[in-house]
Motif scaffolding. Structure first.
Motif, PDB file in Angstrom:
ATOM      1  N   LEU A  55      11.480   7.857   3.663  1.00  0.00           N
ATOM      2  CA  LEU A  55      10.494   7.126   4.463  1.00  0.00           C
ATOM      3  C   LEU A  55       9.303   6.729   3.596  1.00  0.00           C
ATOM      4  CD1 LEU A  55       9.188   7.678   7.998  1.00  0.00           C
ATOM      5  CD2 LEU A  55       7.544   7.876   6.145  1.00  0.00           C
ATOM      6  N   ILE A  56       8.787   7.674   2.805  1.00  0.00           N
ATOM      7  CA  ILE A  56       7.612   7.395   1.979  1.00  0.00           C
ATOM      8  C   ILE A  56       7.936   6.345   0.930  1.00  0.00           C
ATOM      9  CG2 ILE A  56       6.033   8.411   0.287  1.00  0.00           C
ATOM     10  CD1 ILE A  56       6.222  11.023   1.968  1.00  0.00           C
ATOM     11  N   LEU A  57       9.095   6.473   0.293  1.00  0.00           N
ATOM     12  CA  LEU A  57       9.493   5.473  -0.699  1.00  0.00           C
ATOM     13  C   LEU A  57       9.598   4.090  -0.074  1.00  0.00           C
ATOM     14  CD1 LEU A  57      12.166   7.452  -2.742  1.00  0.00           C
ATOM     15  CD2 LEU A  57      10.047   6.486  -3.645  1.00  0.00           C
ATOM     16  N   GLN A  58      10.170   4.014   1.127  1.00  0.00           N
ATOM     17  CA  GLN A  58      10.326   2.720   1.782  1.00  0.00           C
ATOM     18  C   GLN A  58       8.970   2.132   2.157  1.00  0.00           C
ATOM     19  OE1 GLN A  58      13.556   1.161   2.310  1.00  0.00           O
ATOM     20  NE2 GLN A  58      12.017  -0.468   2.278  1.00  0.00           N
ATOM     21  N   ALA A  59       8.071   2.967   2.642  1.00  0.00           N
ATOM     22  CA  ALA A  59       6.740   2.480   3.018  1.00  0.00           C
ATOM     23  C   ALA A  59       5.988   1.940   1.809  1.00  0.00           C
ATOM     24  CB  ALA A  59       5.948   3.606   3.683  1.00  0.00           C
ATOM     25  N   ILE A  60       6.034   2.678   0.709  1.00  0.00           N
ATOM     26  CA  ILE A  60       5.377   2.241  -0.521  1.00  0.00           C
ATOM     27  C   ILE A  60       5.979   0.920  -0.995  1.00  0.00           C
ATOM     28  CG2 ILE A  60       5.102   2.767  -2.977  1.00  0.00           C
ATOM     29  CD1 ILE A  60       3.239   4.486  -1.434  1.00  0.00           C
ATOM     30  N   PRO A 108      13.338   0.088   8.058  1.00  0.00           N
ATOM     31  CA  PRO A 108      13.119  -1.351   7.827  1.00  0.00           C
ATOM     32  C   PRO A 108      12.555  -1.624   6.439  1.00  0.00           C
ATOM     33  CG  PRO A 108      12.321  -0.714   9.990  1.00  0.00           C
ATOM     34  CD  PRO A 108      12.686   0.557   9.287  1.00  0.00           C
ATOM     35  N   SER A 109      13.068  -2.673   5.812  1.00  0.00           N
ATOM     36  CA  SER A 109      12.684  -2.991   4.434  1.00  0.00           C
ATOM     37  C   SER A 109      11.596  -4.050   4.363  1.00  0.00           C
ATOM     38  CB  SER A 109      13.912  -3.456   3.649  1.00  0.00           C
ATOM     39  OG  SER A 109      14.471  -4.606   4.261  1.00  0.00           O
ATOM     40  N   HIS A 110      10.781  -4.120   5.408  1.00  0.00           N
ATOM     41  CA  HIS A 110       9.683  -5.096   5.422  1.00  0.00           C
ATOM     42  C   HIS A 110       8.598  -4.590   6.368  1.00  0.00           C
ATOM     43  CE1 HIS A 110      11.167  -6.331   9.386  1.00  0.00           C
ATOM     44  NE2 HIS A 110      12.375  -6.339   8.843  1.00  0.00           N
ATOM     45  N   MET A 111       7.404  -5.097   6.197  1.00  0.00           N
ATOM     46  CA  MET A 111       6.296  -4.738   7.089  1.00  0.00           C
ATOM     47  C   MET A 111       6.482  -5.395   8.449  1.00  0.00           C
ATOM     48  SD  MET A 111       2.877  -4.953   4.647  1.00  0.00           S
ATOM     49  CE  MET A 111       3.345  -6.408   3.708  1.00  0.00           C
ATOM     50  N   THR A 112       6.080  -4.683   9.487  1.00  0.00           N
ATOM     51  CA  THR A 112       6.060  -5.275  10.823  1.00  0.00           C
ATOM     52  C   THR A 112       4.886  -6.254  10.912  1.00  0.00           C
ATOM     53  OG1 THR A 112       4.662  -3.507  11.662  1.00  0.00           O
ATOM     54  CG2 THR A 112       7.047  -3.199  11.846  1.00  0.00           C
ATOM     55  N   PRO A 113       4.879  -7.126  11.927  1.00  0.00           N
ATOM     56  CA  PRO A 113       3.760  -8.084  12.052  1.00  0.00           C
ATOM     57  C   PRO A 113       2.392  -7.404  12.098  1.00  0.00           C
ATOM     58  CG  PRO A 113       5.570  -8.754  13.462  1.00  0.00           C
ATOM     59  CD  PRO A 113       5.964  -7.435  12.895  1.00  0.00           C
ATOM     60  N   CYS A 136       0.406   2.215   7.712  1.00  0.00           N
ATOM     61  CA  CYS A 136      -1.027   2.134   8.049  1.00  0.00           C
ATOM     62  C   CYS A 136      -1.828   3.108   7.195  1.00  0.00           C
ATOM     63  CB  CYS A 136      -1.235   2.440   9.533  1.00  0.00           C
ATOM     64  SG  CYS A 136      -0.713   1.132  10.654  1.00  0.00           S
ATOM     65  N   PHE A 137      -1.246   4.280   6.927  1.00  0.00           N
ATOM     66  CA  PHE A 137      -1.934   5.265   6.092  1.00  0.00           C
ATOM     67  C   PHE A 137      -2.095   4.741   4.663  1.00  0.00           C
ATOM     68  CE2 PHE A 137      -1.662   9.031   3.242  1.00  0.00           C
ATOM     69  CZ  PHE A 137      -2.894   9.594   3.581  1.00  0.00           C
ATOM     70  N   ILE A 138      -1.074   4.079   4.145  1.00  0.00           N
ATOM     71  CA  ILE A 138      -1.180   3.481   2.811  1.00  0.00           C
ATOM     72  C   ILE A 138      -2.344   2.498   2.769  1.00  0.00           C
ATOM     73  CG2 ILE A 138      -0.030   1.926   1.175  1.00  0.00           C
ATOM     74  CD1 ILE A 138       2.628   3.188   2.075  1.00  0.00           C
ATOM     75  N   LEU A 139      -2.486   1.700   3.802  1.00  0.00           N
ATOM     76  CA  LEU A 139      -3.577   0.728   3.853  1.00  0.00           C
ATOM     77  C   LEU A 139      -4.932   1.420   3.901  1.00  0.00           C
ATOM     78  CD1 LEU A 139      -1.856  -1.758   6.293  1.00  0.00           C
ATOM     79  CD2 LEU A 139      -2.545  -2.286   3.954  1.00  0.00           C
ATOM     80  N   LYS A 140      -5.009   2.578   4.563  1.00  0.00           N
ATOM     81  CA  LYS A 140      -6.253   3.363   4.557  1.00  0.00           C
ATOM     82  C   LYS A 140      -6.592   3.793   3.121  1.00  0.00           C
ATOM     83  CE  LYS A 140      -6.860   3.735   9.077  1.00  0.00           C
ATOM     84  NZ  LYS A 140      -7.969   3.020   9.753  1.00  0.00           N
ATOM     85  N   GLY A 162      -0.859   5.993  -5.444  1.00  0.00           N
ATOM     86  CA  GLY A 162       0.247   6.027  -6.379  1.00  0.00           C
ATOM     87  C   GLY A 162       1.341   6.944  -5.864  1.00  0.00           C
ATOM     88  N   ILE A 163       2.518   6.816  -6.430  1.00  0.00           N
ATOM     89  CA  ILE A 163       3.622   7.686  -6.020  1.00  0.00           C
ATOM     90  C   ILE A 163       4.449   8.088  -7.236  1.00  0.00           C
ATOM     91  CG2 ILE A 163       5.059   5.683  -5.441  1.00  0.00           C
ATOM     92  CD1 ILE A 163       6.370   7.524  -3.276  1.00  0.00           C
TER      93      ILE A 163
END
Length: 889
Positions: A390-395, A7-12, A323-327, A404-405
């Motif tokens: 997956l990581i690229l999409q999440a970032i 998915p190319s967007h954040m979930t609710p 969620c990990f990115i937000l942490k 950073g990535i």
């Protein structure tokens, strides 16, 4: 699910967590910091439950043991309900799929940690700027072993080593006591010969040294065990907290109990699936950063791929990673109004034995945590996998400045990866950054072969290590969980000024006549060849100082800032029983990074053209104009001087070849500067190793020991003390320091006195007129594969002219033109100017109104140094620098 279907967007649920973080980051976070009274005093601890087999009190334990206890104290404080009223480190946010929260801290704002050094240690460390705050996490973690084995295996290994060492230490203590009595009896015996006394003393010292060595190993394994157990206990306390939350919130009880069950398992035991793997990494990463090891995340796509393959719900896996990115971004500050109240940097925030005065504001949101994806595997094959995407999409979806990535790419990288990177850069306007394996792998290999026997086995080993490189928390290339890294920086414009001004700075200071004397005196250069010759002499002087400081760093660090938690997973330390601060890593890298090369080239180009070729101005006139800042703001100058200085400025600024504009003359000068730097580093490396590392022969050791003492250290060389050899690497860049480093430099081409130097290895903003591709063409002529400490070029594209296709073209050209490292930002002068004006207004507005004004720009991130940062938090000088950057492709 096909990787293209992430998915190319954040979930609710993630969107809600994101919005909560942004709201918090726009406010006053000063109350969230830990304070000393929240911790137990480690040094004065009298806890009867702690058994110390070789000492009676914590205060008498070695530094590494006290530090491990302090890690436990920190993690206990982080799960204390009363502390949580301010720190929010216990909170489990609604919808969060991972437990644990980062305590406040950053490179620019400092760190807070329980005290573990004694009064005497703090007093002694003041002369070398070393204390508990001296840790600087320019390293990276490889999580593969932790996920595969779990912490309990590490704890059990330490227990085994302690059980083996304890009886040996007790026995040797008895033997040392007996030998000491025998020696004392010999001293008291008038009939004993001098030879007998010397032999007894030799035997005593040898046995005593063996005992000390075993005690150090014991302390190391003891510290590692305590630190690892502290992380397990931290996870278990969070499991209890999640259980209690489940009872309080029945609507989320099932999810909370599932999180509790995961925390009961990891990080103590091996991870079995993707969710457990991410929670394991999350707990350990938080513990590292909480204990002041600001460590990067390494090649997470390689680590996570086996667990992602087991995951049937790939959308859920993406959500967990978001969620990990937000942490990782949990400490974010999006306003500058409250930074002074959050200033926890003290005098000992250093990189080596000399103070490192950081640009604090620029580093407010620098947490020294990067993720590296793509590239090659150790065997040389392409490493791109599903976890890469997956990581690229999440970032891309979350689009926060942290973590950073970096994407490693090479000429065999899948076209799909190039397109995905281009898509992410275009959508986020600044992420990810890229590294060219075709340049960095040869650079790393050549550096690793320093001082090694050139055999097929060694070549194969070093090639595998080079193939597996990653970067630390900024952009410096290091080995993937297998090297300890430290570095130092110097500003090349100092060498240019010194060559022009007989070893003195050109900054005006009437009390110092010619200026501050920063390097040994050289004659006035009568030709351009003279200028380059003298410049190399001054550069050699500065490089000598820089490289000697790298070795001095290792001579004292074990006594102030050991790292038992990180050393547990740094290759070499556990096998040797030696902490990283004592040279325990299998590979030690020391980097020297040269800043202001673009400014050097622009200045030298102007000098060559207008002073030595055209002879329009004399060197004395140019030096005079520079001291007077080209007459800027000086109304008392005679009209003739004003006109002279103005003409010099116009010719230097606009009528001279420039770095990065694909100009043959400027490119040739760049090659000469880089060749010069490479020669200086090679000579200084040999000298530094001779003084501080290599074991000298009988005929030379007295002379070298005397030289080492002159350099500030009277002890034994590293080769004896730590049985290590450092590989010296060279790089080109500034990190965020281009603003700060420019303060010490007089005016030069395209700069006023004290203005920022060029960022990293990038053209001076506003000087490239032939487009980005011309800058890449310049890079193709420079042989950047000789700089293993990295060479990073920051480019900024005009938004209206950028597209995914344009970015993809630039990426392909970057690979083909042998660029080393590159960051890409997409923006407009108008947008950056608008945000700059809003930031100025916000400084004078009430909190609520300022937050509302700045919130609309919270997602505009740019590169600064080696990380992303929100544009609205940049120092004003940095904003002005960025306003000049956007150019056409």
């Amino acid at each position: 699910m096909n990787t293209s279907e992430f998915p190319s967007h954040m979930t609710p649920r993630v969107k809600k967590l994101y919005e909560s973080l942004i709201d918090k980051a726009l406010g006053d976070r000063s109350e969230e910091w830990f304070t000393p009274e929240m911790f137990h005093d480690v040094v004065k601890s009298k806890d009867p439950n702690e058994k110390f087999p070789l000492w009676k009190s914590v205060e008498n334990c070695s530094v590494i043991v006290r530090r491990a206890i302090a890690i436990d104290r920190m993690l206990i404080a982080m799960t204390d309900a009363q502390n949580n009223e301010k720190t929010h480190t216990v909170d489990i946010y609604e919808g969060d799929l991972l437990l644990g929260n980062m305590p406040m801290g950053s490179n620019g704002l400092g760190k807070v940690f329980p005290r573990f050094l004694t009064d005497d240690e703090l007093r002694a460390g003041s002369i070398t700027n070393r204390n508990a705050a001296s840790l600087f996490g320019h390293n990276t973690m490889n999580y593969e072993e932790l996920l595969h084995d779990g912490l309990q295996k590490k704890i059990d290994f330490c227990s085994q080593k302690l059980n083996e060492l304890s009886p040996l230490i007790k026995q040797e203590k008895k033997e040392v006591s007996t030998l000491r009595k025998q020696y004392e009896n010999l001293l008291a015996d008038p009939q004993a010969s001098a030879e007998a006394k010397e032999e007894a003393l030799r035997i005593l010292r040898k046995k005593d040294g063996m005992l000390i060595s075993k005690k150090k190993k014991f302390d190391f394994y003891w510290g590692v065990k305590l630190a690892c157990k502290a992380v397990v206990d931290y996870a278990h306390r969070f499991a209890d907290i999640a259980e209690r939350e489940a009872d309080l919130y029945p609507q989320r009880a099932e999810e909370l109990r599932a999180l509790s069950a995961i925390a009961r398992r990891v990080p103590a035991k091996p991870a079995r699936n993707f969710h457990e793997a991410m929670q394991c990494i999350c707990f350990f990463h938080i513990a590292l950063h909480a204990s002041m090891n600001f460590i990067s995340l390494g090649r997470l796509d390689q680590v996570l791929q086996p667990y992602l393959e087991k995951e049937t719900d790939k959308a859920k896996a993406l959500e967990i990673f978001e969620c990990f990115i937000l942490k990782c971004a949990g400490r974010l500050n999006l306003t500058s109004k409250y930074l002074i109240k959050q200033d926890h940097v003290d005098y000992a925030t250093v990189l080596g034995t000399h103070p490192y005065y950081i640009d604090q504001k620029a580093g407010v949101n620098n947490f020294l945590q990067n993720i590296i994806v793509g590239g090659k595997k150790p065997d040389g094959s392409d490493a791109t996998n599903e976890a890469t995407y997956l990581i690229l999409q999440a970032i891309e979806n979350v689009n926060l400045p942290a973590p950073g990535i970096y994407v490693r790419i090479h000429k065999e990288s899948p076209d799909r990866l190039i397109q995905k990177v281009a898509s992410s850069v275009y959508r986020t306007k600044n992420n990810p950054s890229v590294i060219n394996d075709d340049v960095m792998i040869p650079a790393m290999y050549n550096s690793l072969m320093q001082d090694e026997e050139d055999t097929p086995a060694t070549r194969q080993k070093m090639q595998q290590l080079a193939n597996d490189y990653c970067v630390d928390g900024c952009w410096e290339p290091i080995l993937n969980g297998k090297s300890d890294w430290t570095f130092t920086m110097l500003v090349g414009m100092q060498a240019v000024e010194s060559a022009m001004n007989q070893g003195a700075s050109l900054k005006k200071d009437e009390a110092l006549f010619r200026g501050a004397k920063v390097s040994p005196s050289t004659p006035l250069p009568k030709s351009f060849a003279d200028l380059l010759k003298y410049m190399e002499l001054h550069m050699q002087f500065f490089v000598d100082q820089a490289i000697m400081s790298l070795f001095l760093y290792y001579m004292i660090d074990e006594n102030a800032a050991p790292s038992p938690l990180f050393s547990a997973y740094l290759e070499g330390c556990m096998q040797k029983g030696v902490d990283k601060a004592s040279g325990g890593a299998n590979h030690n890298l020391g980097g020297i990074v040269l800043g202001s090369v673009p400014d050097m080239v622009n200045q030298l180009s102007a000098l060559q053209h207008w002073v030595y070729n055209k002879k329009k101005y004399t060197l004395e006139e140019v030096c005079e104009a520079i001291r007077e800042n080209f007459g800027e703001g000086n109304t008392s100058l005679p009209d003739s001087k004003k006109l002279l200085y103005l003409n010099i400025r116009i010719d230097f600024d606009t009528n001279s070849p420039k770095f990065g504009d694909n100009n043959e003359d400027a490119d040739n000068l760049t090659c000469k500067v880089l060749d010069m730097f490479e020669r200086c580093v090679s000579k200084s490396s040999k000298f530094g190793k001779m003084l501080f590392q290599d074991v000298a022969g009988e005929k030379e050791w007295r002379k070298i020991a005397a030289l080492r003492s002159l350099a500030g250290y009277s002890g034994l060389p590293l080769g004896i003390t730590f049985n290590m050899k450092m590989k010296i690497t060279a790089g080109l860049g500034t990190f965020e320091q281009y603003n700060w480093q420019g303060r010490g430099i007089a005016a030069s081409a395209n700069r006023s006195n004290g203005a920022p130097i060029a960022p990293n290895f990038s053209p001076v903003p506003g000087t490239v007129h032939s487009g980005i591709l011309s800058t890449l063409s310049t890079l193709s002529k420079l042989q950047l594969d000789r700089f293993a400490a990295g060479t990073i070029t920051d480019i900024c594209l005009q938004d209206e002219n950028a597209s995914q296709q344009v970015v993809a073209q630039i990426l392909r050209e970057f690979i083909a033109k042998q660029g080393s490292m590159m960051t890409v930002a997409i923006g407009t002068t108008e947008k950056y100017q608008k945000i700059y004006e809003a930031a100025l207004k916000a400084l004078e507005m009430p909190e609520q109104a300022a937050s509302k004004l700045l919130a609309q720009y919270a997602d505009v991130n740019v590169r600064i140094g080696g990380w992303q940062t929100p544009f609205i938090t940049l120092p004003l000088d940095h904003m002005l620098n960025y306003i000049k950057r956007p150019v056409n492709a």
